[in-house]
Design a protein around this motif. Structure first.
Motif, mmCIF file in Angstrom:
data_model
loop_
_atom_site.group_PDB
_atom_site.id
_atom_site.type_symbol
_atom_site.label_atom_id
_atom_site.label_comp_id
_atom_site.label_asym_id
_atom_site.label_seq_id
_atom_site.Cartn_x
_atom_site.Cartn_y
_atom_site.Cartn_z
ATOM 1 N N SER A 6 0.868 -1.186 0.000
ATOM 2 C CA SER A 6 0.000 0.000 0.000
ATOM 3 C C SER A 6 0.898 1.226 0.000
ATOM 4 O O SER A 6 1.863 1.288 0.768
ATOM 5 N N ARG A 121 -10.573 2.385 3.780
ATOM 6 C CA ARG A 121 -9.917 1.174 4.318
ATOM 7 C C ARG A 121 -10.463 -0.073 3.637
ATOM 8 O O ARG A 121 -9.725 -1.024 3.395
ATOM 9 N N LYS A 127 -4.306 -5.441 -1.039
ATOM 10 C CA LYS A 127 -3.075 -4.651 -1.247
ATOM 11 C C LYS A 127 -2.958 -4.288 -2.720
ATOM 12 O O LYS A 127 -3.668 -4.817 -3.563
ATOM 13 N N LEU A 141 -4.261 4.634 6.533
ATOM 14 C CA LEU A 141 -3.405 3.452 6.378
ATOM 15 C C LEU A 141 -2.077 3.651 7.120
ATOM 16 O O LEU A 141 -1.016 3.757 6.496
ATOM 17 N N PRO A 142 -2.141 3.676 8.459
ATOM 18 C CA PRO A 142 -0.886 3.927 9.196
ATOM 19 C C PRO A 142 0.164 2.848 8.958
ATOM 20 O O PRO A 142 1.343 3.082 9.221
ATOM 21 N N ASP A 143 -0.262 1.676 8.458
ATOM 22 C CA ASP A 143 0.714 0.602 8.205
ATOM 23 C C ASP A 143 1.174 0.539 6.752
ATOM 24 O O ASP A 143 1.807 -0.447 6.352
ATOM 25 N N GLU A 145 3.213 0.537 3.544
ATOM 26 C CA GLU A 145 4.645 0.215 3.429
ATOM 27 C C GLU A 145 5.459 1.399 2.920
ATOM 28 O O GLU A 145 6.647 1.510 3.220
ATOM 29 N N LYS A 147 5.192 5.691 2.463
ATOM 30 C CA LYS A 147 4.443 6.929 2.690
ATOM 31 C C LYS A 147 5.240 8.099 2.137
ATOM 32 O O LYS A 147 6.416 8.246 2.451
ATOM 33 N N ASP A 201 7.143 8.470 9.619
ATOM 34 C CA ASP A 201 7.919 7.603 8.719
ATOM 35 C C ASP A 201 7.689 7.942 7.235
ATOM 36 O O ASP A 201 8.005 7.134 6.355
#
Ligand code: DC
Length: 231
Positions: A6, A121, A127, A141-143, A145, A147, A201
């Motif tokens: 993502s 979401r 993915k 989408l804090p996770d 891969e 950003k 991040d």
């Protein structure tokens, strides 16, 4: 085959996020989701229904009708994903000044954001998505891969938006666009719910003086690094 990831692209308005995200999605054969278009579609609904007039939003009225508003993405004949409101492709209607002037007000409503984030979401659950917006890396989408946080000087952004509107034959005033961009920056940064913030991040991209080719090359390099485990 490469694993699918993502990709979250956040940043100020008119930074070229969607051009960037679209071209990346095409190259990777990923799904592209323009979350700004979703907030714009709700704004168009509010305008059409008389819930937003002269910058005044009937927030309770909009909240009461949120469940009725059907927003989804459909493919046009060229395979591009386009936002549809109650089954109607509204891409053409959501970019004009009326929607641009009202969208920050609508995007501040917590219930609107809740509905949009849920939808976003759901779409990203598979993915292989490139999603652009303001709160993708921090909230939606804090996770993710990868950003990216995109920025560019306000007058450079205004010039791009002006050129875009002119190319489509739409009336535009440069000064009005600068004002609109600065107003939206302030509202995006200062709203109580999900203000525009760089995720810790996220990688920052200032594209004020970059060509599209330079930007694509930068982006491709970052994607390759994630896909091949160098980040
Ligand atoms: O990216 P855009 O200019 O089309 O976005 C339109 C508006 O929607 C902008 O004022 C900020 C808001 N927005 C938001 O609050 N959250 C998002 N994820 C995307 C857009």
């Amino acid at each position: 085959m490469d694993r699918k990831i993502s990709i979250a692209i956040d940043g100020f308005s008119s930074c070229g996020k969607s051009t960037m995200a679209k071209s990346l999605a095409k190259r990777l054969s990923y799904i592209y989701i323009d979350t700004g278009a979703m907030y714009r579609a709700v704004t168009l609904y509010a305008l059409r229904e008389g819930l937003l007039r002269d910058g005044q939003l009937d927030e309770e009225g909009l909240k009461a009708r949120l469940d009725e508003i059907d927003i989804r993405f459909c493919c046009n004949s060229q395979g591009l994903s386009q936002v549809c409101l109650d089954g109607e492709n509204v891409e053409g209607q959501i970019r004009g000044m009326a929607v641009s002037n009202g969208v920050s007000i609508v995007a501040q409503v917590p219930a609107v954001r809740e509905k949009m984030v849920l939808l976003q979401r759901q779409i990203a659950a598979r993915k292989g998505t490139v999603m652009d917006g303001r709160d993708i890396g921090t909230v939606v989408l804090p996770d993710a891969e990868l950003k990216i946080f995109v920025t560019a000087q306000a007058r450079v952004r205004a010039q791009r938006r002006y050129d875009e509107l002119k190319a489509k034959g739409q009336e535009a005033s440069f000064d009005e666009i600068v004002k609109n961009i600065e107003m939206r920056d302030q509202m995006d940064l200062n709203r109580a719910v999900s203000p525009l913030r760089q995720a810790p991040d996220a990688l920052v991209l200032d594209n004020s003086f970059m060509t599209l080719e330079e930007q694509d090359a930068w982006l491709n390099e970052k994607v390759e690094e994630v896909l091949h485990g160098n980040r």
